[in-house]
Design an enzyme around this catalytic site. Structure first.
Site, short mmCIF file in Angstrom:
data_model
loop_
_atom_site.label_atom_id
_atom_site.label_comp_id
_atom_site.label_asym_id
_atom_site.label_seq_id
_atom_site.Cartn_x
_atom_site.Cartn_y
_atom_site.Cartn_z
N LYS A 147 0.83 -1.20 0.00
CA LYS A 147 0.00 0.00 0.00
C LYS A 147 0.87 1.25 0.00
O LYS A 147 2.04 1.22 0.42
CB LYS A 147 -0.89 0.03 1.25
CG LYS A 147 -1.98 -1.00 1.32
CD LYS A 147 -2.77 -0.83 2.61
CE LYS A 147 -3.86 -1.87 2.78
NZ LYS A 147 -4.96 -1.67 1.81
N ARG B 6 -10.16 -11.61 2.44
CA ARG B 6 -11.00 -12.71 1.96
C ARG B 6 -10.29 -14.05 2.08
O ARG B 6 -10.93 -15.09 2.20
CB ARG B 6 -11.45 -12.43 0.53
CG ARG B 6 -10.34 -12.39 -0.50
CD ARG B 6 -10.74 -11.67 -1.78
NE ARG B 6 -10.85 -10.23 -1.57
CZ ARG B 6 -11.21 -9.37 -2.50
NH1 ARG B 6 -11.52 -9.80 -3.72
NH2 ARG B 6 -11.30 -8.09 -2.25
#
Length: 443
Positions: A222, A296
Site C-alpha cells: 500500500k 478474503r
C-alpha cells in the site's frame, strides 16, 4: 423536554412561557438543538431539545446530549414509550464514549437518570458492545496484534464462562487452516484462529470477523496514505466481539460461536507472492492476483469451518473493500446475503434500530470474473468493476449453499466527529444484528 419544529411553532404562536427566551437564543427546534431555560436564581431549570421533523427523539439526538450539555444529572420530563425511552437511554450511553487509553479526557459527560420503562439490560448490553468495538479498533497495532486480539477475545469469553480455543502459528497447518497461515506467516507476530463458544440451547449463530491487525498490503504494498488507517483492518473482528458481548450480557438463549482469523499482513522474505497458488480449508485452490486482497483469504478458511457445523445462521463482518465505500460511503455498510428472508429481516431491524445497512446483490454472472486458468479461483477479479460484489462472491464459495449467510462490508471508522460518533473506530450494523438475533431467540 423535546420539541418538534411543529410543536415549537405552535408554542410560539400561543405565546407559551419561555418561548421568547428560546427564540432570543436562536432556538428553532432543529434536530439536536438545545436551549437551557434559567431558573429564578440564574441556574438551569430545564433544557429543551429540538427534534426537527422527527416525532420522537432518535438515538443520535440523545447521543449528542451527553457530550454537549453541561456536566450534571438530567432526567426526562416526558413519559416516553418503552421503545423510545430505551433508544434515548442507549443513545445517551453510547454518546458517553471516550477513548482514554493513551490520553486522559478533561471532560465529564453529562449523566441521565434512567427513563421510565427503558430496557436497562438491553441498553447496558448494546452500549458495552459498541464501546468494546470502538476500543478495539482505536487501539493502535503495536498494542493490538494477533496475540492481543486473541487475549481480548479470551478475556471476553472468560467473563461469560465461554469456551475459547486459539490455534497459533504452524499449528494452523496441522489443523488445516492453510490460507490463514499463508497470509500471516511473514509477520513476527504469529497468525492464529480464535474460536470461542457460548450457550447450549436455542438457534446456532456463528459470527466470523476479519482480524487483520495491520495490513501493509503485503508485497503489493500500500501507499503511505493507504496504510495510515490500517490499524482498523481488524474492525470485523471488533464487530463480532461487540455483538457477542451484547448477546452474552443479555443472556440471549442461543448457541453462539465466534471465529476470528487474526493475522498481520506483513512484508518479509517468506511473504506470500502475487501468482502464488494457495490451498484453503475447503480444498479449493486460489491463485493470488493481489496480496492486498488478504482479508478474503483469511475469512475463507474461517467460513469453511463455520459451515462445517451447519449453524442456523452465519454472519461475517469485514473491512473488506474500498469499492463498498465508493458505492455507499463510510456510514452505510454494504450487506450481502444468500437468503432473501434473512436479508429482509436484517434490513427491517436496521431501520427499526436506526442502524441502517444496505443490501447489495450477489450477482452470479460476475462470478466468472474470479476465474483462474490454473486454480479453482483467483482472489481478485480481472478488472476494476464491482469490487465489493466480487469479494462477496469469493466468500460465498466457502459457505455451504443450504446455510443462511450474511456478509457485512464495513468502514468501521468515523473520519470526523458528529454527535455520538467521535472520530475513530465505529460499530456499524452491530445493533441491527443484535436486534435480529434477539427476535430469533424470543420466537
Amino acid at each position: 423536554m423535546f420539541f418538534t419544529k411543529t410543536q415549537f411553532q405552535k408554542q410560539l404562536n400561543d405565546g407559551a412561557k419561555g418561548t421568547s427566551w428560546m427564540t432570543a437564543n436562536g432556538f428553532k427546534a432543529g434536530e439536536g438543538a438545545t436551549c437551557a431555560l434559567p431558573d429564578q436564581d440564574g441556574g438551569v431549570k430545564a433544557v429543551v431539545v429540538g427534534l426537527g421533523d422527527q416525532d420522537v427523539p432518535g438515538i443520535w439526538i440523545a447521543a449528542g446530549l451527553s457530550q454537549n450539555l453541561p456536566e450534571g444529572a438530567y432526567y426526562l420530563e416526558e413519559d416516553l414509550s418503552a421503545d423510545a425511552a430505551t433508544q434515548v437511554a442507549l443513545g445517551w450511553a453510547i454518546g458517553t464514549y471516550q477513548f482514554t487509553r493513551y490520553k486522559k479526557s478533561n471532560k465529564t459527560p453529562a449523566s441521565l437518570v434512567w427513563p421510565k420503562s427503558a430496557d436497562q439490560t438491553q441498553v447496558y448490553a448494546l452500549a458495552s458492545g459498541v464501546h468494546l468495538t470502538r476500543d478495539l479498533i482505536n487501539t493502535p497495532s503495536n498494542d493490538m496484534g494477533p496475540e492481543e486480539l486473541a487475549t481480548a477475545a479470551s478475556q471476553l469469553a472468560g467473563e461469560y464462562e465461554a469456551d475459547c480455543n486459539v490455534i497459533v502459528g504452524e499449528k494452523l497447518l496441522e489443523a488445516n487452516y492453510p490460507a490463514i497461515y499463508e497470509v500471516g506467516k511473514a509477520s513476527v507476530r504469529a497468525p492464529r484462529l480464535i474460536d470461542f463458544r457460548w450457550g447450549d440451547t436455542g438457534p446456532k449463530i456463528t459470527l466470523v470477523g476479519k482480524g487483520v491487525c495491520f495490513d501493509t498490503g503485503g508485497l503489493d504494498l500500500k501507499s503511505a496514505a493507504g496504510m495510515l488507517l490500517m490499524k482498523k483492518d481488524m474492525g470485523g473482528a471488533a464487530h463480532v466481539l461487540g455483538i457477542a458481548a451484547a448477546i452474552m450480557q443479555s443472556n440471549l438463549s442461543c448457541q453462539l460461536r465466534v471465529l476470528i482469523p487474526a493475522v498481520e499482513n506483513s512484508v518479509s522474505g517468506n511473504a506470500f507472492r502475487p501468482s502464488d497458488i494457495i490451498k484453503t480449508r475447503k480444498g479449493l485452490t486460489v491463485e493470488i492476483g493481489n496480496t492486498d486482497a488478504e482479508g478474503r483469504l483469511v475469512l475463507c478458511d474461517a467460513l469453511a469451518e463455520a459451515s462445517r457445523a451447519k449453524p442456523d445462521l452465519i454472519i461475517d463482518f469485514a473491512t473488506l473493500t474500498g469499492a463498498a465505500r465508493v458505492a455507499l460511503g463510510t456510514d452505510l455498510p454494504a450487506m450481502f446475503c444468500n437468503d432473501d428472508d434473512v436479508a429482509e429481516k436484517l434490513r427491517h431491524h436496521s431501520v427499526e434500530t436506526g442502524d441502517e445497512v444496505w443490501r447489495m446483490p450477489l450477482h452470479q454472472p460476475y462470478r466468472k470474473m474470479l476465474d483462474s486458468k490454473i486454480a479453482d479461483l483467483n482472489n481478485i477479479s480481472g478488472g476494476p468493476y464491482a469490487g465489493a460484489i466480487t469479494a462477496a462472491l469469493y466468500l460465498q464459495e466457502f459457505v455451504e449453499k443450504d446455510i443462511p449467510w450474511a456478509h457485512f462490508d464495513v468502514m468501521a471508522y468515523n473520519n470526523s466527529s458528529s454527535p455520538g460518533k467521535p472520530e475513530g473506530g465505529e460499530a456499524l450494523g452491530l445493533r441491527a444484528v443484535y436486534s435480529m438475533v434477539k427476535e430469533m431467540v424470543e420466537k
